[in-house]
Design an enzyme around this catalytic site. Sequence first.
Site, PDB file in Angstrom:
ATOM      1  N   GLY A  45      44.375   0.854 -20.224  1.00 23.91           N
ATOM      2  CA  GLY A  45      43.794   2.096 -19.722  1.00 23.91           C
ATOM      3  C   GLY A  45      44.426   2.628 -18.455  1.00 23.91           C
ATOM      4  O   GLY A  45      43.733   3.285 -17.660  1.00 23.91           O
ATOM      5  N   PRO A  46      45.728   2.411 -18.222  1.00 22.01           N
ATOM      6  CA  PRO A  46      46.320   2.862 -16.956  1.00 22.01           C
ATOM      7  C   PRO A  46      46.397   4.377 -16.832  1.00 22.01           C
ATOM      8  O   PRO A  46      46.584   4.895 -15.725  1.00 22.01           O
ATOM      9  CB  PRO A  46      47.718   2.235 -16.984  1.00 22.01           C
ATOM     10  CG  PRO A  46      48.041   2.121 -18.449  1.00 22.01           C
ATOM     11  CD  PRO A  46      46.729   1.765 -19.097  1.00 22.01           C
TER      12      PRO A  46
ATOM     13  N   ALA B  35      43.870   6.331 -18.039  1.00 19.30           N
ATOM     14  CA  ALA B  35      42.481   6.810 -18.065  1.00 19.30           C
ATOM     15  C   ALA B  35      42.243   7.809 -19.196  1.00 19.30           C
ATOM     16  O   ALA B  35      41.814   8.947 -18.968  1.00 19.30           O
ATOM     17  CB  ALA B  35      42.109   7.425 -16.713  1.00 19.30           C
ATOM     18  N   LYS B  36      42.531   7.363 -20.418  1.00 18.50           N
ATOM     19  CA  LYS B  36      42.306   8.180 -21.621  1.00 18.50           C
ATOM     20  C   LYS B  36      43.066   9.503 -21.587  1.00 18.50           C
ATOM     21  O   LYS B  36      42.609  10.515 -22.116  1.00 18.50           O
ATOM     22  CB  LYS B  36      40.805   8.439 -21.813  1.00 18.50           C
ATOM     23  CG  LYS B  36      39.980   7.176 -21.984  1.00 18.50           C
ATOM     24  CD  LYS B  36      38.518   7.490 -22.203  1.00 18.50           C
ATOM     25  CE  LYS B  36      37.714   6.208 -22.397  1.00 18.50           C
ATOM     26  NZ  LYS B  36      36.267   6.475 -22.589  1.00 18.50           N
ATOM     27  N   GLY B  37      44.241   9.468 -20.969  1.00 16.22           N
ATOM     28  CA  GLY B  37      45.080  10.665 -20.924  1.00 16.22           C
ATOM     29  C   GLY B  37      44.795  11.580 -19.751  1.00 16.22           C
ATOM     30  O   GLY B  37      45.501  12.578 -19.556  1.00 16.22           O
TER      31      GLY B  37
ATOM     32  N   LEU C 250      45.215  10.911 -16.666  1.00 18.80           N
ATOM     33  CA  LEU C 250      46.260  10.734 -15.669  1.00 18.80           C
ATOM     34  C   LEU C 250      47.633  10.967 -16.291  1.00 18.80           C
ATOM     35  O   LEU C 250      48.553  10.163 -16.175  1.00 18.80           O
ATOM     36  CB  LEU C 250      46.172   9.336 -15.058  1.00 18.80           C
ATOM     37  CG  LEU C 250      44.918   9.050 -14.236  1.00 18.80           C
ATOM     38  CD1 LEU C 250      44.856   7.587 -13.834  1.00 18.80           C
ATOM     39  CD2 LEU C 250      44.865   9.949 -12.997  1.00 18.80           C
ATOM     40  N   THR C 251      47.757  12.089 -16.993  1.00 19.62           N
ATOM     41  CA  THR C 251      49.027  12.488 -17.594  1.00 19.62           C
ATOM     42  C   THR C 251      49.246  13.958 -17.298  1.00 19.62           C
ATOM     43  O   THR C 251      48.371  14.648 -16.761  1.00 19.62           O
ATOM     44  CB  THR C 251      49.048  12.282 -19.116  1.00 19.62           C
ATOM     45  OG1 THR C 251      48.155  13.249 -19.734  1.00 19.62           O
ATOM     46  CG2 THR C 251      48.620  10.879 -19.510  1.00 19.62           C
TER      47      THR C 251
ATOM     48  N   TYR D 283      40.475  -4.341 -34.271  1.00 16.36           N
ATOM     49  CA  TYR D 283      40.987  -2.997 -34.489  1.00 16.36           C
ATOM     50  C   TYR D 283      41.090  -2.687 -35.986  1.00 16.36           C
ATOM     51  O   TYR D 283      41.847  -3.331 -36.717  1.00 16.36           O
ATOM     52  CB  TYR D 283      42.358  -2.812 -33.846  1.00 16.36           C
ATOM     53  CG  TYR D 283      42.409  -3.061 -32.352  1.00 16.36           C
ATOM     54  CD1 TYR D 283      41.259  -3.040 -31.561  1.00 16.36           C
ATOM     55  CD2 TYR D 283      43.616  -3.335 -31.718  1.00 16.36           C
ATOM     56  CE1 TYR D 283      41.316  -3.273 -30.199  1.00 16.36           C
ATOM     57  CE2 TYR D 283      43.690  -3.561 -30.350  1.00 16.36           C
ATOM     58  CZ  TYR D 283      42.530  -3.537 -29.601  1.00 16.36           C
ATOM     59  OH  TYR D 283      42.585  -3.766 -28.245  1.00 16.36           O
TER      60      TYR D 283
END
Length: 303
Positions: free
Chosen positions: A198-199, A201-203, A205-206, A51
């Site tokens: 990734g729970p 999914a790149k935002g 699932l918000t 990173y």
Amino acid sequence: MKKNQLGKSELYVSEIGLGTMSLGTDRDKGISLIHEALDNGVNFIDTADLYDFGSNEEIVGQALKDRRDSVILASKGGNHWEEGKDGWYWDPSKKHIKEALKKSLLRLQTDYIDLYQLHGGTIEDPMDETIEAFDELKQEGLIREYGISSIRPNVIREFIERSSIATVMMQYSILDRRPEEEILDLLNENEISVIARGPLAKGMLTDRYDEKVKEDGFLGYSKYDVLDVVKQLSELKGEHRNITQTALRYALAHPAVATVIPGASKSEQLLANLTTQNAPELSLDEVRKFREISSANKYDKHR
């Protein structure tokens, strides 16, 4: 915050950790965000030498300088970068793993890492040599436990058989249910914990999904498929959880999953994720309903 055991180890981690990949390179901002996470019950911080070419580890190290004993610190190695060469290249050799770990220790300003992970891996790797490196690092007291960060079922099976890994980090969410088919139960049976990255999914699932869903969708989902899943998720989540909390609770519902590590680059994102600690766990019936509205996608290219 609830804490769960990593595998059969003595490490207990907060069910919601902090993945630092999206932290950015602003040192003061990054340190402040990490401190805010710790102040709100997080004790698990995950970084990697990859990173930002090591500067992420430096920020994490500075943030934890006076709080090291209260944190379960995880990092990763296996990607090699050298001056004058174009980009990173994969190097799971014993020599590199041990050298990379010692460089990470310097950047992190610590003399040990709680969980050191192989950052990738293929079935063609010299696994016995790689495993030997991790075992020696553990014997030397430079790491407490080790694991792998991989979504490749064939690689994961080999490490289960040939090593003493405590964890496997993998992408897992309502929109990426690939681990359910052949990996989660196997890991649970072998008392190896999953760290779910990734729970959200790149935002997508918000509660800000309308801003986050991309034109090209996600995995095998089209943009409109994703929107349909999230719409149904919103209708089924109940009155005691929002979409973010429901998505994180879904990943945590499988007994193999010890912690989820949603990333955050802003305080608002972090605090939204952390409200999940007060949201009720999913019932088996709720898990079943969420599976009915999403696809049981499978590993194809990544084996």
